[in-house]
Write a protein that holds these residues in place. Structure first.
Motif: not given
Length: 223
Positions: A80-102
């Motif tokens: 809640p104080s830092k943000g969210l990391i949404w790490q996709n593993l399948k079908p295509f690996p990538d990581t989405t980072v959501m914080n105060d900057h965007g």
């Protein structure tokens, strides 16, 4: 030709919806959130600013005209104080980072892509934390929030319906959130007939600090 399913599923329907919400949700002058007058049975155990939540997700995107949903699975970390990391593993690996900057996406080749940025993203983190943590107060200005009468503790269900005057009904017709100690399932029903189902499992609370690699991502340090 751009198809509506071409956006990587790692940037979940929930994330995209909340980004759109930023353009229609007003900021109160005193910075406070309204109170949602709901029974305690409709609330999961709160996650404090000194904690973070980890778990796994499965996102099923049901598109009109397709027999089977488009599915992605992965892991998430919510602070809640830092943000969210949404790490996709399948079908295509990538990581989405959501914080105060965007919102920033890390591709599987190690490169980074800025999806959205702006000064209002501290509000975005508050909103997405509210949905995933089951805190309805920040959402009650824009949604009619109704707990299910048939739900019995520790299980609960809440329905969020956009209020007619805020333009959100063009994006979503109804959100259904279910859970127990944690939020376990989110359904977004859209006016088009499409539907997104987000299932959250294996959730655990941890005390800060975050592990070094996660803290680095949420700090915006992508070097």
């Amino acid at each position: 030709m751009t198809h509506r399913w071409s956006v990587p599923l790692a940037v979940s329907a929930l994330t995209l919806f909340l980004v759109a919400m930023l353009s229609v949700i007003p900021t109160r002058a005193d910075g406070t959130a309204p109170k949602a007058d709901l029974p305690s049975a409709a609330m999961p155990t709160p996650i404090s600013d000194q904690q973070y939540l980890t778990g796994t997700f499965a996102l099923d995107r049901h598109l009109d005209g397709f027999d089977a949903p488009l599915t992605s699975t992965g892991e998430f970390t919510l602070s809640p104080s830092k943000g969210l990391i949404w790490q996709n593993l399948k079908p295509f690996p990538d990581t989405t980072v959501m914080n105060d900057h965007g919102i920033t996406r890390k591709h599987d080749d190690g490169t980074f892509e800025t999806i959205a940025s702006g000064a209002r993203f501290h509000q975005f983190i508050a909103l997405i934390s509210a949905v995933l943590a089951g805190n309805w107060d920040p959402l009650s200005d824009q949604f009619t929030i109704t707990p299910a009468k048939t739900a019995t503790a520790p299980n609960w269900q809440v329905t969020l319906a956009p209020k007619n005057s805020n333009g959100l009904s063009n994006l979503v017709s109804q959100i259904i959130v279910k859970g127990d100690e944690f939020v376990t399932h989110v359904t977004l029903n859209k006016p088009s007939g499409d539907r997104d189902e987000i299932t959250l499992n294996d959730q655990k609370r941890h005390d800060l600090p975050l592990p070094t690699d996660l803290a680095k991502l949420l700090s915006g340090n992508f070097d």
